[in-house]
Write a protein that holds these residues in place. Sequence first.
Motif, PDB file in Angstrom:
ATOM      1  N   ARG A 128      -2.709  -2.444  -0.884  1.00 28.73           N
ATOM      2  CA  ARG A 128      -1.333  -2.321  -1.406  1.00 28.73           C
ATOM      3  C   ARG A 128      -1.344  -2.045  -2.904  1.00 28.73           C
ATOM      4  N   ARG A 129      -2.248  -2.700  -3.628  1.00 29.69           N
ATOM      5  CA  ARG A 129      -2.320  -2.489  -5.076  1.00 29.69           C
ATOM      6  C   ARG A 129      -2.735  -1.062  -5.409  1.00 29.69           C
ATOM      7  N   ARG A 130      -3.616  -0.475  -4.602  1.00 29.37           N
ATOM      8  CA  ARG A 130      -4.130   0.867  -4.889  1.00 29.37           C
ATOM      9  C   ARG A 130      -3.216   1.986  -4.398  1.00 29.37           C
ATOM     10  N   THR A 131      -2.466   1.732  -3.331  1.00 30.29           N
ATOM     11  CA  THR A 131      -1.684   2.809  -2.718  1.00 30.29           C
ATOM     12  C   THR A 131      -0.180   2.632  -2.832  1.00 30.29           C
ATOM     13  N   GLY A 132       0.263   1.406  -3.061  1.00 37.17           N
ATOM     14  CA  GLY A 132       1.700   1.138  -3.045  1.00 37.17           C
ATOM     15  C   GLY A 132       2.265   1.032  -1.647  1.00 37.17           C
ATOM     16  N   GLU A 133       1.403   1.032  -0.634  1.00 36.93           N
ATOM     17  CA  GLU A 133       1.824   0.963   0.762  1.00 36.93           C
ATOM     18  C   GLU A 133       1.459  -0.404   1.348  1.00 36.93           C
TER      19      GLU A 133
END
Length: 741
Positions: A128-133
């Motif tokens: 989530r931190r790397r992709t925003g997903e």
Amino acid sequence: MPWQESGSRSYTYWGATVVCLVVLLILSLPALGEQNREGSQRKGPVTLVVINRLALDDIAGEISPHIQALANQGAIGLMNTRTGGGLTSENAFTTLGGGLRLVGAGEARIALPAEDDYHGQKAGAVYRRRTGEEAPQGSIVILDIESIKANNLASIGTDRVGTIGEALGQAAKVAAVVGNADYGNEYQRWAALIAMNAKGWVPVGQIGSSLYRVDPAFPTGYRTDLNNLWNAYLTIRPKADFIVVDLGDMDRVEVEKKQLSPELYQKYRQEVVATADRLIERLLETVDLKEEWVLVVSPIPASHGVAKGELMTPLIVAGPGLAPGLLTSSTTRRAGVVTNYDIAPSVIAWLNLPRPRSLPGACLTNASGRLADYGLLKDILRRSAVTYQQRPSLLKAFVSLEIIVYLTVFGLIVVFANLPRGWISVLGFMLLLIAAIPLALLLLPLLPSNSLATGFLYALVTGLFVTGLAWHLVSDTEARYAIICGATALGLLLDVLTGSSLIRLSPLGYDVMLGARFYGIGNEYMGILVGSSLLAALSIRDRRPKGAPGAFLWLITVIYVLASPRLGANAGGTITVAIAFPLAWGLQGCEKPSRIVLALGAVLMVAFLVNLLPSVGVGSHVGRAIRTAMAGNWSEIWQIGQRKLIMNWKLMRYSIWSKGLLVALGVMAVLIYRPTPVVQTILEEHPAVRQIAFSTIVASIAALVFNDSGVVAGGTTSVYAAGLILSLVLEQREKTEMGDI
């Protein structure tokens, strides 16, 4: 000329030409109503078993009876493994799942359940931190997905990945992954790259440490626990429509290959094949091949195969609609040969999902009337490997010889007013030898050439034989070139019309290992066909006026062959000849320019119509490009144009073909457009030479502009005209010196 002086005869001639074009178009039509073979009324699931680094020999012996049984119920072939970058696992697995030649990333092998820890953090939180997903509960996440996208955007101009998983997700179907190739603290979970969606996660799967066990007697000290792997598959099977199962052990063997003796290396590989055979045995007892599909795939070849140039791997597919035999696809149109980017559209078609736009691959099918034959596949692999190994050195030798001889002759005739007669004969013979080499390379597959040394020897001997034959049978220089060019063009056309069996294995043809082209006529021989046809046809028209109609129909035949999706299937070559041939013919004796326009328009119309009609499956890449433009998908057309420009710029900077092209064009331009008294005499005695040179220059430039490897096509197009002009200058020097004596 007599046949052009009468207006009625001229119009009759042009009318006959149009009739011939119409007849050729009718003959090219495929059977109307032929159904596209990429659909199926049945539904999955689809099970894809990964046995990475598998070789054809591994499954042809007694230790793999159930793998062979699967192949006998379905179809088997060799899969081209080329990726968007190097031949690495991260690139190969990303390519399989993406349906395009893609690249991976340094940590693409790391795939984790979202709830698992990764360096003290939840993998889902890192994702989530790397992709925003937000990764769904129970999903498998690829933590380096953004690097994968960025690498593809930078290298091939697209960030489109995870095509199979994305297509399933959009249709509310489920992709899954089971298994790994881990050892110690090292993750090797590339299989998730096949099943992931565009966001970099797989909905369900089991990919953890419970699927392997400690075994100090096996390379890396770990090996797959077959029982646990099978139980995981049975657990996942009711939940998923597409399941990737990674056996993993062959990768573990490869990790320690350098530390193993050759005997132990082969022993461990056989153990892995035996384990894989037990897995396939259980699959055959479980799946219903009348309702679902099973694939056995090896994304990259074994390291010992790579060392021999054997870059294709075995692919087995069984399921509804696939009769026993050899695999093929409309991508390759070759019995027993398919590509890795055919996997994605096949899975999507079998599951009755909408086909994503811009996929280059096609559905896997049976080669009509071809039974599964391991001996044939081994022969294809061996001969293709020989071509792959011979091709770079032989082509570099050919172009280097061309450059050295052309520059040497040009320098000598410019610097020295008189040349010794012995020099003139030797240099003239060398120039003619260069013209004969493409024919020698076309004939090379007929000889038992198994190494670079034998290939070089056979090509040289054949070239010397052809050159010597023309040299002793004909005394006129232009006639010698016309004979060699005519023989070369005729040989190429006959080969294309009979299935391109020589072009496929010629070092000057296309290389199935590289996978840039699998059918038709490649850019190298396209240029040879255009250049040799121009010289032979124009020379015949000038020296034998009664043969002019036949020469003209020859040029029309070349255009048709290049345009036909069943034969040459070369879009850039079609445009090249559509520009160069009418121009070349109209340079002399054409009373009205409108006739040139008529010929050009007719030829272009035939090329356009022929390529709109599918010949096999989804049709040729030429037809797909035309239909893409007609559909208004200009962004894709722009991407095609960008790829061509990038490829040509790369070749112009690094390929030896660019040097050959510049030398040949430079020689023709200097000698023809700044003629010395000697050259002026040649032009008066040989009226066709100026037309040959001008039309060849135009054809070379057109080939450069309209082909994705245009530097190569332009370089081969220009070979003959430049050699002829230099030879005629030498001949004129010899005549002058004999007159002085």
